[in-house]
Design an enzyme around this catalytic site. Structure first.
Site, PDB file in Angstrom:
ATOM      1  N   ASP A  37       0.880  -1.313  -0.372  1.00  0.00           N
ATOM      2  CA  ASP A  37      -0.174   0.174   0.166  1.00  0.00           C
ATOM      3  C   ASP A  37       0.941   1.410   0.267  1.00  0.00           C
ATOM      4  O   ASP A  37       2.119   0.734   0.243  1.00  0.00           O
ATOM      5  CB  ASP A  37      -0.523  -0.263   0.782  1.00  0.00           C
ATOM      6  CG  ASP A  37      -2.665   0.545   1.028  1.00  0.00           C
ATOM      7  OD1 ASP A  37      -2.018   2.054   0.255  1.00  0.00           O
ATOM      8  OD2 ASP A  37      -3.584  -0.010   0.833  1.00  0.00           O
ATOM      9  N   ASP A  61       3.818   1.924  -4.364  1.00  0.00           N
ATOM     10  CA  ASP A  61       3.172   2.722  -5.315  1.00  0.00           C
ATOM     11  C   ASP A  61       2.153   2.429  -6.564  1.00  0.00           C
ATOM     12  O   ASP A  61       3.778   1.979  -7.581  1.00  0.00           O
ATOM     13  CB  ASP A  61       3.170   4.137  -5.602  1.00  0.00           C
ATOM     14  CG  ASP A  61       3.041   5.097  -6.224  1.00  0.00           C
ATOM     15  OD1 ASP A  61       2.099   4.501  -6.807  1.00  0.00           O
ATOM     16  OD2 ASP A  61       3.099   6.739  -6.508  1.00  0.00           O
ATOM     17  N   VAL A  62       1.560   1.689  -6.439  1.00  0.00           N
ATOM     18  CA  VAL A  62       0.962   0.366  -7.439  1.00  0.00           C
ATOM     19  C   VAL A  62       1.088   1.016  -9.344  1.00  0.00           C
ATOM     20  O   VAL A  62       1.117   0.609 -10.033  1.00  0.00           O
ATOM     21  CB  VAL A  62      -0.200   0.395  -7.260  1.00  0.00           C
ATOM     22  CG1 VAL A  62      -0.434  -1.012  -6.613  1.00  0.00           C
ATOM     23  CG2 VAL A  62      -1.779   1.080  -7.599  1.00  0.00           C
ATOM     24  N   TYR A 154     -12.931   6.719 -13.455  1.00  0.00           N
ATOM     25  CA  TYR A 154     -13.250   5.233 -12.626  1.00  0.00           C
ATOM     26  C   TYR A 154     -14.192   4.593 -13.624  1.00  0.00           C
ATOM     27  O   TYR A 154     -13.627   3.709 -13.768  1.00  0.00           O
ATOM     28  CB  TYR A 154     -13.693   5.878 -11.225  1.00  0.00           C
ATOM     29  CG  TYR A 154     -13.590   4.715 -10.294  1.00  0.00           C
ATOM     30  CD1 TYR A 154     -12.836   4.896 -10.065  1.00  0.00           C
ATOM     31  CD2 TYR A 154     -15.131   4.607 -10.607  1.00  0.00           C
ATOM     32  CE1 TYR A 154     -13.308   3.264  -8.310  1.00  0.00           C
ATOM     33  CE2 TYR A 154     -14.981   3.171  -9.818  1.00  0.00           C
ATOM     34  CZ  TYR A 154     -14.411   3.172  -8.746  1.00  0.00           C
ATOM     35  OH  TYR A 154     -14.282   1.732  -7.828  1.00  0.00           O
ATOM     36  N   LYS A 158     -12.426   0.928 -14.225  1.00  0.00           N
ATOM     37  CA  LYS A 158     -12.970  -0.070 -14.125  1.00  0.00           C
ATOM     38  C   LYS A 158     -13.718  -1.192 -15.160  1.00  0.00           C
ATOM     39  O   LYS A 158     -13.690  -2.115 -15.438  1.00  0.00           O
ATOM     40  CB  LYS A 158     -13.404  -0.016 -13.368  1.00  0.00           C
ATOM     41  CG  LYS A 158     -12.936   0.427 -11.911  1.00  0.00           C
ATOM     42  CD  LYS A 158     -11.994   0.022 -11.264  1.00  0.00           C
ATOM     43  CE  LYS A 158     -12.148   0.276  -9.493  1.00  0.00           C
ATOM     44  NZ  LYS A 158     -10.584  -0.850  -9.132  1.00  0.00           N
ATOM     45  N   THR A 189     -16.099   0.789   3.044  1.00  0.00           N
ATOM     46  CA  THR A 189     -14.297   1.188   3.331  1.00  0.00           C
ATOM     47  C   THR A 189     -14.386   2.981   3.076  1.00  0.00           C
ATOM     48  O   THR A 189     -15.000   3.333   2.841  1.00  0.00           O
ATOM     49  CB  THR A 189     -13.632   0.910   2.167  1.00  0.00           C
ATOM     50  OG1 THR A 189     -13.997   1.591   1.530  1.00  0.00           O
ATOM     51  CG2 THR A 189     -14.710  -0.795   2.001  1.00  0.00           C
TER      52      THR A 189
HETATM   53  P1  NAP Z   1     -10.206   2.469   0.584  1.00  0.00           P
HETATM   54  O1  NAP Z   1     -10.476   1.720   1.939  1.00  0.00           O
HETATM   55  O2  NAP Z   1     -10.041   3.603   0.703  1.00  0.00           O
HETATM   56  O3  NAP Z   1      -8.947   1.023   0.164  1.00  0.00           O
HETATM   57  C1  NAP Z   1      -7.249   1.152  -0.661  1.00  0.00           C
HETATM   58  C2  NAP Z   1      -6.263   1.467  -0.663  1.00  0.00           C
HETATM   59  O4  NAP Z   1      -5.385   1.514  -2.199  1.00  0.00           O
HETATM   60  C3  NAP Z   1      -6.614   2.430   0.282  1.00  0.00           C
HETATM   61  O5  NAP Z   1      -5.409   1.910   0.812  1.00  0.00           O
HETATM   62  C4  NAP Z   1      -5.816   3.687  -1.003  1.00  0.00           C
HETATM   63  O6  NAP Z   1      -4.699   4.638  -0.320  1.00  0.00           O
HETATM   64  C5  NAP Z   1      -4.791   2.634  -1.676  1.00  0.00           C
HETATM   65  N1  NAP Z   1      -4.476   3.626  -2.942  1.00  0.00           N
HETATM   66  C6  NAP Z   1      -4.386   4.622  -3.942  1.00  0.00           C
HETATM   67  N2  NAP Z   1      -4.019   4.016  -4.103  1.00  0.00           N
HETATM   68  C7  NAP Z   1      -2.755   4.140  -4.459  1.00  0.00           C
HETATM   69  C8  NAP Z   1      -1.686   3.342  -4.849  1.00  0.00           C
HETATM   70  N3  NAP Z   1      -1.458   4.441  -6.329  1.00  0.00           N
HETATM   71  N4  NAP Z   1      -0.627   3.016  -4.538  1.00  0.00           N
HETATM   72  C9  NAP Z   1      -0.685   1.869  -3.925  1.00  0.00           C
HETATM   73  N5  NAP Z   1      -2.197   1.703  -3.198  1.00  0.00           N
HETATM   74  C10 NAP Z   1      -3.120   2.693  -3.406  1.00  0.00           C
HETATM   75  O7  NAP Z   1     -10.711   1.989  -0.809  1.00  0.00           O
HETATM   76  P2  NAP Z   1     -11.112   0.466  -1.083  1.00  0.00           P
HETATM   77  O8  NAP Z   1     -13.358   0.409  -1.027  1.00  0.00           O
HETATM   78  O9  NAP Z   1     -11.673  -0.998  -0.003  1.00  0.00           O
HETATM   79  O10 NAP Z   1     -10.919  -0.023  -2.222  1.00  0.00           O
HETATM   80  C11 NAP Z   1      -9.848  -1.035  -2.577  1.00  0.00           C
HETATM   81  C12 NAP Z   1     -10.490  -1.274  -3.935  1.00  0.00           C
HETATM   82  O11 NAP Z   1     -12.144  -1.792  -4.269  1.00  0.00           O
HETATM   83  C13 NAP Z   1     -10.249  -0.076  -5.201  1.00  0.00           C
HETATM   84  O12 NAP Z   1      -9.570  -0.939  -6.017  1.00  0.00           O
HETATM   85  C14 NAP Z   1     -11.587   0.879  -5.172  1.00  0.00           C
HETATM   86  O13 NAP Z   1     -11.690   1.125  -6.747  1.00  0.00           O
HETATM   87  C15 NAP Z   1     -13.104  -0.834  -5.552  1.00  0.00           C
HETATM   88  N6  NAP Z   1     -14.197  -0.635  -5.273  1.00  0.00           N
HETATM   89  C16 NAP Z   1     -14.354  -0.085  -4.126  1.00  0.00           C
HETATM   90  C17 NAP Z   1     -16.399  -0.042  -3.588  1.00  0.00           C
HETATM   91  C18 NAP Z   1     -16.371   0.729  -2.390  1.00  0.00           C
HETATM   92  O14 NAP Z   1     -18.002   0.757  -2.835  1.00  0.00           O
HETATM   93  N7  NAP Z   1     -15.912   1.142  -1.636  1.00  0.00           N
HETATM   94  C19 NAP Z   1     -17.461  -0.432  -4.393  1.00  0.00           C
HETATM   95  C20 NAP Z   1     -16.471  -0.872  -6.029  1.00  0.00           C
HETATM   96  C21 NAP Z   1     -15.218  -0.844  -6.163  1.00  0.00           C
HETATM   97  P3  NAP Z   1      -5.835   5.946  -0.121  1.00  0.00           P
HETATM   98  O15 NAP Z   1      -5.997   6.082   1.299  1.00  0.00           O
HETATM   99  O16 NAP Z   1      -4.324   7.361   0.759  1.00  0.00           O
HETATM  100  O17 NAP Z   1      -6.123   6.716  -1.419  1.00  0.00           O
END
Ligand code: NAP
Length: 248
Positions: A37, A61-62, A154, A158, A189
């Site tokens: 992360d 950083d991905v 986005y 996706k 989240t």
């Molecule tokens: P989250 O709690 O914000 O977790 C995502 C993590 O990835 C955070 O720690 C974030 O850091 C980190 N991140 C951001 N940019 C990055 C980078 N360049 N390199 C490495 N890590 C990075 O969000 P989540 O809801 O668990 O999301 C996980 C995945 O599920 C994402 O791909 C999201 O698009 C997908 N998703 C989520 C939802 C939803 O409703 N939650 C719905 C559909 C899809 P920061 O917090 O500093 O950005």
């Protein structure tokens, strides 16, 4: 059930939300988990090791290919193998196409789309060597539908994951790597923090037929299925986990 005993998983974005829940689920089923992360994931590692699991955190950083190589090389040095890659790290955005600038677009595409290309490409040799490699790309319902007319980058990113997943699944279908995408609905989240306290938050539950947000653990369960040998004939598929949103 210990479906992942002796297996090693990389979970990107594992410090938070769906990634942290996935790390817990895979570790609970016996996996050694490498959490990566941009934010510190050592708290998740401590939770897992306190439960008797093996886990480590690597800052990552991905969007950076050198850091991807470091993550994969370190995983092999520490644990000797790689069986599971969960491309989960991502960012949301709320701007519509009239508000978003090119820099906004490029940032979201880099983090949500190009990172997955990098991760799959760099991890592939080790996943093939595993003999039962599994890649799970976390897309979204917004990779399948147009959502609310906002967040074009986005949706584009996706949506790209959906077809990219199928493309590489075909390439590797007889080479020991299965590749699938998961399409979460609205999951409780920190990524939803920018919508909290706004009318958007209420709307997200109202448009979900099950009438609630999903829990990160409900996505982690889907990841565990696709990562496991229970899904041994499943590749190139898209698993929607959305409380019925896309069924309407
Ligand atoms: P989250 O709690 O914000 O977790 C995502 C993590 O990835 C955070 O720690 C974030 O850091 C980190 N991140 C951001 N940019 C990055 C980078 N360049 N390199 C490495 N890590 C990075 O969000 P989540 O809801 O668990 O999301 C996980 C995945 O599920 C994402 O791909 C999201 O698009 C997908 N998703 C989520 C939802 C939803 O409703 N939650 C719905 C559909 C899809 P920061 O917090 O500093 O950005």
């Amino acid at each position: 059930m210990q479906r992942f005993t002796g297996r090693v998983a990389i979970v990107t974005g594992g410090a938070s939300g769906i990634g942290a829940a996935t790390a817990h689920r895979l570790a609970n089923e016996g996996a050694i988990v490498v959490i990566t992360d941009i934010n510190d994931g050592s708290a998740v590692v401590t939770q897992l090791t306190d439960l008797g699991a093996a886990a480590t955190y690597i800052e990552h950083d991905v969007v950076n290919s050198e850091q991807w190589k470091h993550v994969v090389d370190t995983t092999i040095e520490l644990f000797g193998r790689l069986d599971i890659l969960v491309n989960n790290a991502g960012v949301g955005d709320l701007l519509d196409i009239e508000q978003a600038e090119l820099d906004d677009w490029n940032r979201t595409i880099a983090i949500d789309q190009t990172s997955v290309f990098l991760g799959m490409k760099i991890a592939a040799p080790h996943l093939k060597a595993s003999g039962h490699g599994s890649i799970i790309n976390i897309s979204s319902i917004f990779g399948i539908s147009g959502g609310f007319g906002s967040s074009p980058a986005y949706h584009a990113a996706k949506g790209a994951l959906r077809s990219l997943t199928k493309n590489v699944a075909l390439l590797w279908a007889q080479q020991g790597i299965r590749v699938n995408s998961i399409h979460p609905g609205f999951i409780d989240t920190p990524i939803l923090d920018q919508a909290r306290g706004t009318p958007i938050e209420d709307m997200l539950t109202e448009v979900t037929p099950m009438g609630r947000l999903g829990r990160p653990e409900e996505i982690a369960a889907a990841v565990a299925y696709l990562a496991s040998d229970d899904a041994s004939f499943v590749t190139g598929s898209e698993l929607v986990v959305d409380g019925g949103y896309l069924a309407r």
